[in-house]
Design an enzyme around this catalytic site. Sequence first.
Site, PDB file in Angstrom:
ATOM      1  NE  ARG A 105     -22.836  -1.694   5.645  1.00 55.96           N
ATOM      2  CZ  ARG A 105     -22.634  -0.635   4.865  1.00 55.96           C
ATOM      3  NH1 ARG A 105     -23.602  -0.186   4.077  1.00 55.96           N
ATOM      4  NH2 ARG A 105     -21.470  -0.007   4.853  1.00 55.96           N
ATOM      5  CG  HIS A 132     -19.160   3.060   8.779  1.00 57.31           C
ATOM      6  ND1 HIS A 132     -18.587   1.853   8.395  1.00 57.31           N
ATOM      7  CD2 HIS A 132     -19.646   3.618   7.633  1.00 57.31           C
ATOM      8  CE1 HIS A 132     -18.740   1.692   7.099  1.00 57.31           C
ATOM      9  NE2 HIS A 132     -19.377   2.737   6.612  1.00 57.31           N
ATOM     10  CD  GLN A 135     -16.273   6.045   5.168  1.00 60.97           C
ATOM     11  OE1 GLN A 135     -16.949   5.286   4.493  1.00 60.97           O
ATOM     12  NE2 GLN A 135     -15.359   6.832   4.627  1.00 60.97           N
ATOM     13  CG  ASP A 214     -22.722  10.460   6.707  1.00 61.49           C
ATOM     14  OD1 ASP A 214     -23.001  10.051   5.556  1.00 61.49           O
ATOM     15  OD2 ASP A 214     -22.704   9.714   7.701  1.00 61.49           O
ATOM     16  CB  CYS A 253     -18.667   8.220   4.610  1.00 58.92           C
ATOM     17  SG  CYS A 253     -20.395   8.328   5.039  1.00 58.92           S
ATOM     18  NE  ARG A 281     -14.723   1.949   3.883  1.00 58.63           N
ATOM     19  CZ  ARG A 281     -16.019   1.617   3.991  1.00 58.63           C
ATOM     20  NH1 ARG A 281     -16.940   2.437   3.543  1.00 58.63           N
ATOM     21  NH2 ARG A 281     -16.394   0.501   4.584  1.00 58.63           N
TER      22      ARG A 281
HETATM   23  N1   CP Z   1     -19.541   4.614   3.081  1.00 56.00           N
HETATM   24  C1   CP Z   1     -20.125   3.407   3.017  1.00 56.00           C
HETATM   25  O1   CP Z   1     -20.124   2.622   3.970  1.00 56.00           O
HETATM   26  O2   CP Z   1     -20.676   3.115   1.805  1.00 56.00           O
HETATM   27  P1   CP Z   1     -21.638   1.869   1.546  1.00 56.00           P
HETATM   28  O3   CP Z   1     -22.865   2.031   2.416  1.00 56.00           O
HETATM   29  O4   CP Z   1     -21.948   1.931   0.071  1.00 56.00           O
HETATM   30  O5   CP Z   1     -20.905   0.611   1.915  1.00 56.00           O
END
Ligand code: CP
Length: 294
Positions: A105, A132, A135, A214, A253, A281
């Site tokens: 990430r 992403h 997700q 979101d 998300c 997830r």
């Molecule tokens: N939706 C998501 O990626 O959550 P986090 O940022 O907590 O990993």
Amino acid sequence: MAGGERGDFITGEEVLDRLDGLLDRAAEMKAGRPGVGAGVLTGRSVALVFEQPSTRTRVSLEVGVSELGGTPIVLPGDELQLTRGESIGDLGRVLSRYVDAIAFRSGSDDRLAELVAAAEVPVVNALTPRHHPCQTLADLLTLRERFGELDGLRVAFVGDGNNVARSLARLGGAAGLDVVVSSPPGFELEADAGAELVADPHEAVAGADAIYADVWLSMADEDAAAKRDALAPYRVDADLLAAASDRAIVLHCLPAHPGEEITADVLYGPRSLVFDQAENRLHAQKALLELLLG
Ligand code: CP
């Protein structure tokens, strides 16, 4: 989603080709948790490198690798020699000598590309400013659980045309969804992302099977006040939900900011599947890791 030129591992495009099977397997893993898939990663390690905060992605990957019998190694970026100038390419070269896959990430798509180019093991995008994909796998699993199949479902993403919207458009489109993205001027998704772009949120959700909200502010956003003002008419509330299909569900998300991009009554209401979505997830990423490494 995964890459590298020297390895013989599966690429992101190949994952896309196998999306149906991946979602089938994720559903099996969910139904048979934790036994189904246990042992698939025995003797394997996965590095989880987080240069930005995370709750769901980090925990679901860490638990997922463990449930598959592997060893997850969580590496916050600020605890690595990256802070003293080591390149992301060298991190990829070194980690490839220790682990069997890397999840990454970052606040930079260029850094992900540099890591992918240097790594000799599969690299999973755990969120970048533009994408992403993990997700979206969970989103697709959630939609399939509710509606049985994905083909022809209309999903309206309402808000900033961000990484979540882009991955939903690309992967969701490949899975048969009709994705509509509704954003204010200046925050639209690019026209070739694979979604229908509809500026008016009520028009966008008409007939939709799912409304997707979101956060208004992503981790990299700086001009918060101007962005909040632009996105205020795009709040997902009971009025907007009433304009969708009678069977419409609500996705988000997470993390959410109730009262901002979504009202609390909708977020916690009977049409909301956001906590199933968060759980998914785990199952979707376990299926992905099995596909990449199993
Ligand atoms: N939706 C998501 O990626 O959550 P986090 O940022 O907590 O990993």
